[in-house]
Design an enzyme around this catalytic site. Structure first.
Site, PDB file in Angstrom:
ATOM      1  N   CYS A  80       0.849  -1.206   0.000  1.00 30.05           N
ATOM      2  CA  CYS A  80       0.000   0.000   0.000  1.00 30.05           C
ATOM      3  C   CYS A  80       0.875   1.241   0.000  1.00 30.05           C
ATOM      4  CB  CYS A  80      -0.875   0.039   1.253  1.00 30.05           C
ATOM      5  SG  CYS A  80      -2.135  -1.224   1.316  1.00 30.05           S
ATOM      6  N   CYS A 408      -4.639  -1.400 -17.262  1.00 30.35           N
ATOM      7  CA  CYS A 408      -4.184  -1.344 -15.865  1.00 30.35           C
ATOM      8  C   CYS A 408      -2.856  -0.601 -15.764  1.00 30.35           C
ATOM      9  CB  CYS A 408      -4.088  -2.747 -15.275  1.00 30.35           C
ATOM     10  SG  CYS A 408      -3.052  -3.850 -16.230  1.00 30.35           S
TER      11      CYS A 408
END
Ligand code: SAH
Length: 450
Positions: A80, A408
């Site tokens: 993250c 993506c």
């Protein structure tokens, strides 16, 4: 300026990897973990001619957009990159990233950008977890995530992006390994058995799949693991995948079912999908439905069109659009995924979709070299490296009315859109969708018209 110099830096921008960017004495510095809006004390780690890298020593004045990460490991973990940034600002950052790439790489001056679609609850959205197994200094078996840009495992069985049942499964697997004396793989020596654990969870069906990736052909005492895992409600499939290669590729080619079926099912819209361990399936099922609805909207189908779904995986986009088009061809290179796709069509009683195994850049041009007619709409959803040049060329030659590009990676999207636009298409609509909350990744849908 030289290594270890310290100074205060105003972070004014963020790079593609989520790193903070600031300027000091005419030089640009990239600082991991610094956020846009931070005033930060940094130390130089590496100098180049016109730019340098620095590490964050201390946030002197935090950015107003800083938030408390919900995961204790968010900073060392490589997963993250954006957890310390408010979700609203994450979305702004991603939209800017897409626009910048379209401008800088694609050369677009006017961008028909529609606002990014964010997620209502941007945590615990992943339906797939793929965790490395290792041994710590004290000889304990650990699992978790790699520290940023390394292969050091940060122990964490409870990732904030995954589903809660992951922790239960990992506790069972590690407990089983410890009790039965089963070793973890060591990539420096190539010794040890268990390399990774792959968990898939169907959000709509609540079905679970567990696959152990092994550096060997057999799992000793497998019966014990099966007994414990099958006590979990929803467990449908327990398998092993054999990978004895020394490289970084996670999955090997051989998968063997130990218990149950070789797949789980999930549902997107009204369509039920069968997913095997090696097949690609979008990781965020909630946003995937948003993404596919957007692709359907851009495709603007009237019911009679010939549509190609290139890079189709297990046929998700083809089947999702099947009610709106005349005939659909899906092309995918992984045989197992094509098999899943065909079965998915059958099980949903969809008869106007045909799946072809092979490379999109070979199958699509070969088809139109042999057949007359032309496609009405082409949908492409390639991996991060984007479309092959041969495929883009074939799209220009066969000249479909509309091309819907699902991407993506904004950089390769921008590169490919430029080629298509130089060949006669116009960029009509573009909209990012946040399928990868808390990370720097983003999906984008673009519509090109002839
Ligand atoms: N559209 C699908 C899959 C997208 S991921 C979905 O939304 O679920 C990209 C897919 O392209 C993967 O399944 C990968 O195996 C496949 N692929 C990669 N290179 C390819 C190529 N050259 N030709 C055809 N398929 C390819």
């Amino acid at each position: 300026m030289k290594k270890n110099d310290e100074f205060i830096l105003n972070i004014e921008d963020m790079g593609v990897n989520g790193e903070g960017i600031g300027r000091y004495e005419g030089m640009t510095f990239f600082v991991k973990d610094a956020l846009i809006g931070d005033l930060a004390r940094v130390g130089v780690t590496k100098m180049k001619k016109t730019y340098g890298y620095a590490r964050l020593i201390e946030v002197v004045e935090p950015s107003p957009d800083r938030v408390e990460p919900i995961c204790a490991f968010s900073r060392p973990c490589g997963g993250c990159q954006l957890q310390a940034l408010s979700y609203e600002k994450q979305l702004e950052f991603k939209q800017r990233l897409v626009a910048n790439d379209l401008r800088r790489i694609g050369g677009f001056t006017e961008i028909p950008m529609e606002p990014i679609v964010g997620m209502h609850d941007p945590f615990h959205y992943r339906n797939k977890a793929q965790l490395p197994i290792g041994t710590d200094r004290d000889g304990h078996i650990v699992t978790g995530f790699y520290a940023g840009r390394s292969h050091r495992i940060i122990p964490n069985r409870d990732c904030a992006l995954g589903v809660p049942v992951n922790k239960t499964i990992l506790d069972i697997v590690i407990g089983f390994m410890e009790r039965c004396g089963i070793s973890a793989y060591d990539e420096t020596t190539g010794q040890g058995l268990v390399r990774h654990v792959l968990i898939r969870y169907g959000f709509r069906t609540e079905e679970i799949m567990v696959c152990l990736i092994l550096n060997g052909a057999d799992l000793p005492c497998a019966g014990e693991l099966i007994r414990e895992l099958t006590a979990l409600p929803g467990m449908m499939s327990i398998s092993i995948n054999v990978n004895t290669d020394r490289g970084n590729v996670i999955l090997g080619t051989e998968t063997r079912v130990l218990w149950g079926q070789g797949y789980i099912s999930d549902q997107i819209g009204d369509i039920r999908f069968r997913i095997s361990p090696v097949s690609f399936y979008q990781v965020n099922p909630v946003q995937t439905e948003v993404l596919y609805r957007l692709a359907a909207d851009y495709a603007d189908l009237g019911g009679a069109e010939t549509l190609w779904d290139l890079y189709c995986g297990i046929g998700t986009i083809s089947l999702f659009l099947s009610g709106e088009a005349g005939h659909i061809y899906g092309v995918e290179e992984i045989p197992q995924a094509v098999e899943d796709a065909k079965r998915n069509a059958e099980e949903n009683q969809i008869t106007n979709v045909e799946f072809i195994e092979g490379k999109a850049e070979e199958i699509f041009p070969a088809f139109y070299a042999e057949h007359t007619g032309r496609p009405d709409v082409v949908v492409v959803d390639p991996p991060r490296k984007g479309c092959d040049g041969k495929l883009l060329h074939a799209i220009l030659t066969t000249a479909p009315e509309r091309v819907v590009y699902v991407s993506c990676d904004p950089a390769t999207l921008a590169r490919d859109l430029q080629i298509l636009c130089a060949g006669g298409y116009r960029l009509k609509r573009v909209r990012p969708v946040d399928n990868f909350c808390q990370t720097v990744h983003v999906e984008t849908v673009a519509l090109l018209c002839r």
